[in-house]
Design an enzyme around this catalytic site. Structure first.
Site, PDB file in Angstrom:
ATOM      1  N   TYR A 284       0.820  -1.218   0.000  1.00  0.00           N
ATOM      2  CA  TYR A 284       0.000   0.000   0.000  1.00  0.00           C
ATOM      3  C   TYR A 284       0.860   1.278   0.000  1.00  0.00           C
ATOM      4  O   TYR A 284       0.327   2.374  -0.185  1.00  0.00           O
ATOM      5  CB  TYR A 284      -0.950   0.041   1.220  1.00  0.00           C
ATOM      6  CG  TYR A 284      -1.868  -1.151   1.372  1.00  0.00           C
ATOM      7  CD1 TYR A 284      -2.083  -2.051   0.326  1.00  0.00           C
ATOM      8  CD2 TYR A 284      -2.539  -1.382   2.575  1.00  0.00           C
ATOM      9  CE1 TYR A 284      -2.918  -3.150   0.484  1.00  0.00           C
ATOM     10  CE2 TYR A 284      -3.382  -2.470   2.737  1.00  0.00           C
ATOM     11  CZ  TYR A 284      -3.559  -3.353   1.683  1.00  0.00           C
ATOM     12  OH  TYR A 284      -4.397  -4.438   1.846  1.00  0.00           O
TER      13      TYR A 284
ATOM     14  N   ARG B 276     -18.372   8.380   7.627  1.00  0.00           N
ATOM     15  CA  ARG B 276     -18.404   6.925   7.438  1.00  0.00           C
ATOM     16  C   ARG B 276     -17.407   6.229   8.362  1.00  0.00           C
ATOM     17  O   ARG B 276     -17.678   5.138   8.864  1.00  0.00           O
ATOM     18  CB  ARG B 276     -18.087   6.585   5.990  1.00  0.00           C
ATOM     19  CG  ARG B 276     -19.215   6.940   5.045  1.00  0.00           C
ATOM     20  CD  ARG B 276     -18.803   6.652   3.626  1.00  0.00           C
ATOM     21  NE  ARG B 276     -19.895   6.836   2.696  1.00  0.00           N
ATOM     22  CZ  ARG B 276     -19.758   6.717   1.379  1.00  0.00           C
ATOM     23  NH1 ARG B 276     -18.577   6.422   0.850  1.00  0.00           N
ATOM     24  NH2 ARG B 276     -20.792   6.891   0.593  1.00  0.00           N
TER      25      ARG B 276
HETATM   26  N1  LIG Z   1      -5.434  -8.775   1.789  1.00  0.00           N
HETATM   27  C1  LIG Z   1      -5.879  -8.305   0.654  1.00  0.00           C
HETATM   28  O1  LIG Z   1      -5.571  -8.817  -0.439  1.00  0.00           O
HETATM   29  C2  LIG Z   1      -6.791  -7.117   0.673  1.00  0.00           C
HETATM   30  C3  LIG Z   1      -7.488  -6.747  -0.500  1.00  0.00           C
HETATM   31  C4  LIG Z   1      -8.349  -5.628  -0.421  1.00  0.00           C
HETATM   32  C5  LIG Z   1      -8.471  -4.946   0.769  1.00  0.00           C
HETATM   33  N2  LIG Z   1      -7.752  -5.308   1.877  1.00  0.00           N
HETATM   34  C6  LIG Z   1      -7.849  -4.561   3.159  1.00  0.00           C
HETATM   35  O2  LIG Z   1      -9.213  -4.419   3.490  1.00  0.00           O
HETATM   36  C7  LIG Z   1      -9.532  -3.037   3.610  1.00  0.00           C
HETATM   37  C8  LIG Z   1     -10.951  -2.801   3.171  1.00  0.00           C
HETATM   38  O3  LIG Z   1     -11.122  -3.269   1.848  1.00  0.00           O
HETATM   39  P1  LIG Z   1     -11.742  -2.403   0.676  1.00  0.00           P
HETATM   40  O4  LIG Z   1     -11.314  -0.996   0.802  1.00  0.00           O
HETATM   41  O5  LIG Z   1     -11.464  -3.146  -0.579  1.00  0.00           O
HETATM   42  O6  LIG Z   1     -13.296  -2.545   0.913  1.00  0.00           O
HETATM   43  P2  LIG Z   1     -14.393  -1.888   1.871  1.00  0.00           P
HETATM   44  O7  LIG Z   1     -13.796  -1.379   3.119  1.00  0.00           O
HETATM   45  O8  LIG Z   1     -15.468  -2.879   1.904  1.00  0.00           O
HETATM   46  O9  LIG Z   1     -14.921  -0.689   0.979  1.00  0.00           O
HETATM   47  C9  LIG Z   1     -14.299   0.535   0.873  1.00  0.00           C
HETATM   48  C10 LIG Z   1     -15.130   1.356  -0.107  1.00  0.00           C
HETATM   49  O10 LIG Z   1     -16.444   1.522   0.409  1.00  0.00           O
HETATM   50  C11 LIG Z   1     -16.718   2.889   0.642  1.00  0.00           C
HETATM   51  N3  LIG Z   1     -17.356   2.966   1.970  1.00  0.00           N
HETATM   52  C12 LIG Z   1     -16.780   2.867   3.183  1.00  0.00           C
HETATM   53  N4  LIG Z   1     -17.690   2.997   4.168  1.00  0.00           N
HETATM   54  C13 LIG Z   1     -18.881   3.172   3.557  1.00  0.00           C
HETATM   55  C14 LIG Z   1     -20.196   3.362   4.048  1.00  0.00           C
HETATM   56  N5  LIG Z   1     -20.449   3.411   5.348  1.00  0.00           N
HETATM   57  N6  LIG Z   1     -21.200   3.509   3.139  1.00  0.00           N
HETATM   58  C15 LIG Z   1     -20.948   3.478   1.812  1.00  0.00           C
HETATM   59  N7  LIG Z   1     -19.705   3.294   1.285  1.00  0.00           N
HETATM   60  C16 LIG Z   1     -18.688   3.145   2.160  1.00  0.00           C
HETATM   61  C17 LIG Z   1     -15.408   3.607   0.586  1.00  0.00           C
HETATM   62  O11 LIG Z   1     -15.527   4.881  -0.001  1.00  0.00           O
HETATM   63  P3  LIG Z   1     -15.217   6.246   0.826  1.00  0.00           P
HETATM   64  O12 LIG Z   1     -13.736   6.252   1.106  1.00  0.00           O
HETATM   65  O13 LIG Z   1     -15.663   7.301  -0.137  1.00  0.00           O
HETATM   66  O14 LIG Z   1     -16.049   6.191   2.070  1.00  0.00           O
HETATM   67  C18 LIG Z   1     -14.581   2.719  -0.323  1.00  0.00           C
HETATM   68  O15 LIG Z   1     -14.812   3.052  -1.679  1.00  0.00           O
HETATM   69  C19 LIG Z   1      -8.484  -2.332   2.738  1.00  0.00           C
HETATM   70  O16 LIG Z   1      -8.324  -0.991   3.090  1.00  0.00           O
HETATM   71  C20 LIG Z   1      -7.264  -3.153   3.065  1.00  0.00           C
HETATM   72  O17 LIG Z   1      -6.716  -2.754   4.310  1.00  0.00           O
HETATM   73  C21 LIG Z   1      -6.937  -6.407   1.836  1.00  0.00           C
END
Ligand SMILES: NC(=O)c1ccc[n+]([C@@H]2O[C@H](COP(=O)([O-])OP(=O)(O)OC[C@H]3O[C@@H](n4cnc5c(N)ncnc54)[C@H](OP(=O)(O)O)[C@@H]3O)[C@@H](O)[C@H]2O)c1
Length: 246
Positions: free
Chosen positions: A37, A220
């Site tokens: 990241y 959020r």
């Molecule tokens: N190990 C791996 O391979 C892997 C892969 C992917 C992710 N990850 C980890 O998991 C974390 C989370 O994954 P992710 O970012 O893919 O998915 P997520 O947390 O499910 O979704 C994040 C997205 O949802 C939006 N969001 C957040 N809260 C919200 C709410 N209350 N209502 C509506 N939309 C909302 C965010 O936009 P806004 O910023 O505009 O709120 C962002 O676009 C990552 O940051 C990372 O640390 C790990």
């Protein structure tokens, strides 16, 4: 391990710093980052400047499979960037594709962990059979498997398989990969006076899955952490489980 962590995948520089600072001020005590990241330095600065003691914040970072063979130096770069002398959790970010590579890298993590700067080690994006291969070859089960999870990916046998092996499931992308306007979620959210995002995150927790939602928006960041004032009934859990087959 705090069951609600803060994800930081897309954040860099000041955005990462500000978001982690906001998350810690909200009450999050678990932050998820990775060498990939490119934000460990910003995450570390936010933790240091939050006013919290290092021991109050659970820090996870990850090593890329392409860094196999140099785990010790990658760990020391992560520690330096994060400004800490230990990690709470260190994960293999995804399984190495080379034959035997997964075993080799896992053994390296075990060796480096024994030197005392990592409390727990685990993996990410592993299948149950890949977990079994690590257990067979090393005798050590990963503490955690961080995987893509959410209502549409729900699979009881995958969860049972992790539980049987004593591996904690951490779910990622549960909000991103869910239709937050889904009528099933909307009805449940309205009944509890919460948002559909809160319903999705609460559903994970009631399945004993750790969540790490990411958001760059302060409102959020706050609501994604407010998950303990309501409880989903068994029939609500079952109808969210059912979205996997919908
Ligand atoms: N190990 C791996 O391979 C892997 C892969 C992917 C992710 N990850 C980890 O998991 C974390 C989370 O994954 P992710 O970012 O893919 O998915 P997520 O947390 O499910 O979704 C994040 C997205 O949802 C939006 N969001 C957040 N809260 C919200 C709410 N209350 N209502 C509506 N939309 C909302 C965010 O936009 P806004 O910023 O505009 O709120 C962002 O676009 C990552 O940051 C990372 O640390 C790990």
């Amino acid at each position: 391990m705090p069951v609600v962590g803060f994800g930081t995948w897309r954040m860099r520089h000041d955005n990462a710093y500000q978001a982690v600072l906001a998350a810690l001020a909200t009450g999050y005590r678990h932050v998820d980052t990775a060498t990939m990241y490119a934000n460990e330095r910003d995450v570390g600065r936010a933790i240091r400047e939050s006013g919290l003691d290092r021991s109050e914040v659970f820090i996870t970072t990850k090593i890329r499979p392409s860094d196999a063979g140099r785990a010790r130096s990658v760990l020391s770069q992560s520690l330096d960037a994060l400004g800490t002398d230990y990690l709470d959790l260190w994960l293999v970010h995804w399984p190495p594709s080379a034959r035997g590579g997964s075993r080799q890298l896992w053994n390296e993590l075990i060796e480096v962990q024994a030197e005392g700067h990592v409390t727990d080690i685990g993996v990410s994006n592993y299948t149950l059979s890949e977990l079994d291969e690590l257990l067979r070859s090393s005798g050590k089960t990963p503490a955690v498997n961080q995987i893509d999870w959410g209502p549409t990916r729900y699979d009881a046998s995958t969860l049972a398989g992790h539980a049987e092996r004593g591996v904690v499931v951490e779910g990622y992308s549960g909000l991103k990969n869910t239709d937050l306007d889904d009528p099933v979620l909307a009805k449940i959210a309205a009944a509890h006076g919460v948002t559909t995002a809160q319903v999705v995150l609460r559903w994970h927790l009631q399945h004993d899955i750790i969540v790490i939602p990411e958001s760059s928006q302060p409102e959020r960041i706050a609501t994604n952490f407010e998950l303990f004032g309501f409880q989903l009934a068994p029939e609500e859990m079952a109808s969210i489980d059912g979205l996997a087959g919908a």
